[in-house]
Scaffold this motif. Sequence first.
Motif, mmCIF file in Angstrom:
data_model
loop_
_atom_site.group_PDB
_atom_site.id
_atom_site.type_symbol
_atom_site.label_atom_id
_atom_site.label_comp_id
_atom_site.label_asym_id
_atom_site.label_seq_id
_atom_site.Cartn_x
_atom_site.Cartn_y
_atom_site.Cartn_z
ATOM 1 N N LEU A 106 0.832 -1.207 0.000
ATOM 2 C CA LEU A 106 0.000 0.000 0.000
ATOM 3 C C LEU A 106 0.867 1.258 0.000
ATOM 4 O O LEU A 106 0.560 2.235 -0.689
ATOM 5 N N ALA A 107 1.960 1.224 0.767
ATOM 6 C CA ALA A 107 2.861 2.392 0.788
ATOM 7 C C ALA A 107 3.439 2.627 -0.606
ATOM 8 O O ALA A 107 3.518 3.768 -1.081
ATOM 9 N N ALA A 108 3.826 1.535 -1.282
ATOM 10 C CA ALA A 108 4.386 1.670 -2.630
ATOM 11 C C ALA A 108 3.329 2.199 -3.593
ATOM 12 O O ALA A 108 3.601 3.095 -4.408
ATOM 13 N N ILE A 109 2.115 1.666 -3.504
ATOM 14 C CA ILE A 109 1.040 2.104 -4.413
ATOM 15 C C ILE A 109 0.776 3.597 -4.227
ATOM 16 O O ILE A 109 0.614 4.337 -5.204
ATOM 17 N N HIS A 110 0.747 4.057 -2.982
ATOM 18 C CA HIS A 110 0.492 5.483 -2.741
ATOM 19 C C HIS A 110 1.565 6.343 -3.414
ATOM 20 O O HIS A 110 1.258 7.375 -4.001
ATOM 21 N N ARG A 111 2.818 5.912 -3.340
ATOM 22 C CA ARG A 111 3.892 6.711 -3.954
ATOM 23 C C ARG A 111 3.805 6.648 -5.485
ATOM 24 O O ARG A 111 3.989 7.640 -6.169
ATOM 25 N N ILE A 112 3.518 5.448 -5.999
ATOM 26 C CA ILE A 112 3.457 5.278 -7.453
ATOM 27 C C ILE A 112 2.282 6.073 -8.051
ATOM 28 O O ILE A 112 2.367 6.601 -9.154
ATOM 29 N N ALA A 113 1.188 6.174 -7.283
ATOM 30 C CA ALA A 113 -0.002 6.863 -7.798
ATOM 31 C C ALA A 113 -0.022 8.347 -7.431
ATOM 32 O O ALA A 113 -0.844 9.094 -7.955
ATOM 33 N N SER A 114 0.885 8.763 -6.561
ATOM 34 C CA SER A 114 0.821 10.130 -6.041
ATOM 35 C C SER A 114 1.106 11.162 -7.131
ATOM 36 O O SER A 114 2.048 11.017 -7.917
ATOM 37 N N ASN A 115 0.310 12.234 -7.128
ATOM 38 C CA ASN A 115 0.563 13.358 -8.037
ATOM 39 C C ASN A 115 1.903 13.969 -7.704
ATOM 40 O O ASN A 115 2.200 14.233 -6.548
ATOM 41 N N GLY A 116 2.707 14.183 -8.710
ATOM 42 C CA GLY A 116 4.020 14.785 -8.471
ATOM 43 C C GLY A 116 5.089 13.757 -8.178
ATOM 44 O O GLY A 116 6.267 14.053 -8.230
#
Length: 358
Positions: free
Chosen positions: A178-188
Motif C-alpha cells: 500500500l505504501a508503494a502504491i500510494h507513492r506510485i499513484a501520487s501526483n508529483g
Amino acid sequence: MDAGVSPALADFDLASLQEQFAAWGLKRVHAARVLRTYYARDGAETDWAEHGLPSAVVARLAAGVSGGVSTLAARQVAADGTTKLLLRLRDGRTVESVMMPDHRGERVAGCLSTQVGCAMGCDFCATTKTGFERNLSAGEMVEQFLALRREARAIGRKLHTIVFMGMGEPLLNLEALLAAIHRIASNGLGNIGWRQITVSTVGIVPGMDALDATGLNINLAVSLHAPDDTTRAQLLPMGRRYGVVEIMAAMDRFQARRGRPTIIQYCLLRGVNDSVEHARALAGVVGSRRIHVNLLTYNPTGISLRGVDYQPSSDEAAEAFFRELRAHKVVTHFRRSRGPEIDAACGQLRRRTTVAGV
Ligand code: SF4
C-alpha cells in the motif's frame, strides 16, 4: 530501513521525507522538491547541486542518502520488446520486474514483484521452488517501478499500467504494498492513475477484504486457475484454505465498492484444467458477475514441486475453452505469452542467474 544503512529516496513518501528533513535541521519545503525531482528523473543518479537547492540540503543528501536500494544485475530483451530486469537488493538478494510493450505503440505495462521468493507453493510456478526469503520494502517496489519507467522512456514509450503480479503474494505484504502504491499513484511522484494499477492474488480472502477496505480505486485480479476446489487445491495449496465460493464472494465485495469488473487469471494446463467441462464450470462460477477472464499460456518451468511436468494446452484445446466461455457470455481474452525466449515465467531469470553466479 535497516539500522546503520543510509536511507534511499525510494524509502520515503513526502511526509516522511519532510520529517527527516526537519530532523536534519532542513526546511521541510525542500523535501518536496527533492522527492519530485527524484521521481521526475526516474530515480537516476544526479548531482543535487545542479537543482538550485541550498548548499545545506545538497551536503546532507550527499552525506546521508544512498543512491538507491537496488542495482541492475541482469537485463534481457525479447524479440517482442518485453524486457526483464533482475535487480539486486542491498542485502544481495534479487528480484525480477518485467516491462511489456503494448501493441498500440506508445505505452508499456510493468509487472512488479512484492516478495523475494514466494511461500504460496503454486505447483506450476518457478518462483516458489526456492521458497520464501523475505518481503520487499515499499522502497524496493518503488525502485522496480522507476527502473521500468527508465526502460520505457529509453524506447520512447510511457509506463502506463502497473500490475503487482511478479514474484510473491502481494496481499501477504500488504503494508509495504500500500505504501508503494500510494507513492506510485501520487501526483508529483509516480503519477500513475489509480485505475491503471492492478493487484493480483492467489485468493487470500482476508487480504482481499483488507485491500477492499482501503477504498483505493485500483483493480483486483485473482489467479483462479481452476473452477472447482478439488482441481484448484492440486495446483494451489492456498486453494485448500480458501474455496472458490469464498473467493468469489470477496471479489463481489471488491467489485461492489468500485463498480468496475474484477479479473480472473486462468493459466491453461494441458489435461489438468483445460477441458470444455472446466470451461463450462468456470462459466458457472462467473455467472452474471462483471468479471473479465484472462486466459494465460503456460511457459514450462520443468518438473514441479509435486513432480508434475506441466505442459501448455494445445491450440485446439485453448480455442475450445475460449469458445465455451464466450458461448456463455463470459468476457474472455487470451493474454499472449510475453517474451517466452527470455524465460517469461517469473523466477526463471533469477534462478538461472543465481546458478550462474551473475
Ligand atoms: S504463482 Fe505467484 S503466488 Fe503462486 S507461487 Fe508463484 S509467485 Fe507465488
